[in-house]
Write an enzyme that holds these catalytic residues in place. Structure first.
Site, mmCIF file in Angstrom:
data_model
loop_
_atom_site.group_PDB
_atom_site.id
_atom_site.type_symbol
_atom_site.label_atom_id
_atom_site.label_comp_id
_atom_site.label_asym_id
_atom_site.label_seq_id
_atom_site.Cartn_x
_atom_site.Cartn_y
_atom_site.Cartn_z
ATOM 1 C CB CYS A 1 48.218 -7.019 8.433
ATOM 2 S SG CYS A 1 49.913 -6.409 9.579
ATOM 3 C CG ASP B 1 44.017 -4.651 9.463
ATOM 4 O OD1 ASP B 1 43.907 -5.557 10.645
ATOM 5 O OD2 ASP B 1 44.960 -4.110 9.567
#
Length: 284
Positions: A191, A198
């Site tokens: 992120c 992620d």
């Protein structure tokens, strides 16, 4: 490091008050153009496609106050001027939880209308967000399937690059063209605001000069330290493969694991064709 997205006023990375009364204003749009410009994309991109969201934590009250639950599948076209910041999407969906609504169709229509407004952020609406609700009686029929294709993860490679390295990409331009589908479960990015990891799987379908598979897998792994939103990561992959490997057709599709009850699954393609089925992988 990617160009910093405009998230100063978004709820991402901040302490947040969760509301349980419907509030469309919670959706926070972020313009696509700055990140595309950082990749050298100005004006109309060479790709089209969609961002396919799955919302697993959708609930509201019926008119008698009884909670209802559903899974929402939301399609945001890549041609829209804005993406939706994911935490704001979670807060928006959470605002349904204490709201009395007549039926699931009204919920579906509200989500479609609100996301459609946010993804154009005050501009001319040229497309509508597609929304499908999977109701509780159909949960047991929800399929689970890994991405189709030849897995690159079988290759025993040495990885040294952990920020996007398009120079790793190459193809056999002097040889006979091929058409193949390649996959990997080794996609990871971060992120750009919170630094949270992620995790995802990626599928690459193409026609044209055969892409060097070891180089492609090393390139996918090179996103491991990259800070960017899912949508921009997939667009960067598409752009780099298109420029370095010279396919005649290309589709890049990633399915990221969920965070906050949401997964985001961007799909970018050079040519018309059916949209990927919204089928979750085992990790999702």
């Amino acid at each position: 490091m990617s160009h910093s997205p405009d998230t100063a006023d978004s709820p991402l990375g901040k302490s947040t008050t969760y509301v349980d009364q419907y509030d469309a204003s919670l959706l926070y749009p972020i313009a696509r153009a700055p990140q595309r410009a950082a990749m050298g994309i100005h004006g109309q991109p060479m790709f089209f496609g969609a961002d396919l969201w799955t919302a697993y934590e959708l609930s509201w009250l019926n008119l008698r106050g009884k909670p209802q639950v559903a899974i929402a599948q939301i399609m945001v076209p890549a041609e829209s001027t804005h993406i939706i910041e994911s935490k704001s999407f979670k807060l928006y969906l959470g605002s349904f939880s204490g709201t009395r609504i007549a039926d699931a169709e009204e919920v579906r229509q509200r989500i479609s209308q609100d996301v459609s407004s946010a993804m154009w952020s005050g501009g001319e609406k040229r497309a509508t967000a597609g929304v499908k609700l999977v109701l509780a009686d159909d949960f047991d029929n929800a399929p689970l399937h890994e991405l189709d294709g030849l897995s690159l993860d079988r290759l025993d490679i040495e990885c040294e690059h952990f920020h996007p390295a398009p120079e790793l990409l190459s193809s056999a331009v002097e040889e006979k063209p091929v058409e193949e589908t390649l996959t990997s479960r080794l996609l990871k990015s971060n992120c750009p605001v919170t630094g949270q990891p992620d995790w995802g799987s990626v599928q690459i379908r193409y026609a044209g000069p055969q892409i060097d598979q070891e180089g492609l897998l090393k390139y996918i792994v090179s996103f491991r330290g990259h800070d960017d939103f899912h949508e921009h990561c997939v667009e960067r992959m598409f752009t780099d493969i298109w420029a370095r490997c010279h396919p005649t057709k290309l589709s890049v599709y990633a399915r990221y694991t969920r965070r906050g009850g949401l997964d985001i699954n961007p799909w970018r393609t050079s040519h018309p064709g059916p949209m990927p089925a919204s089928i979750r992988t085992a990790r999702q």
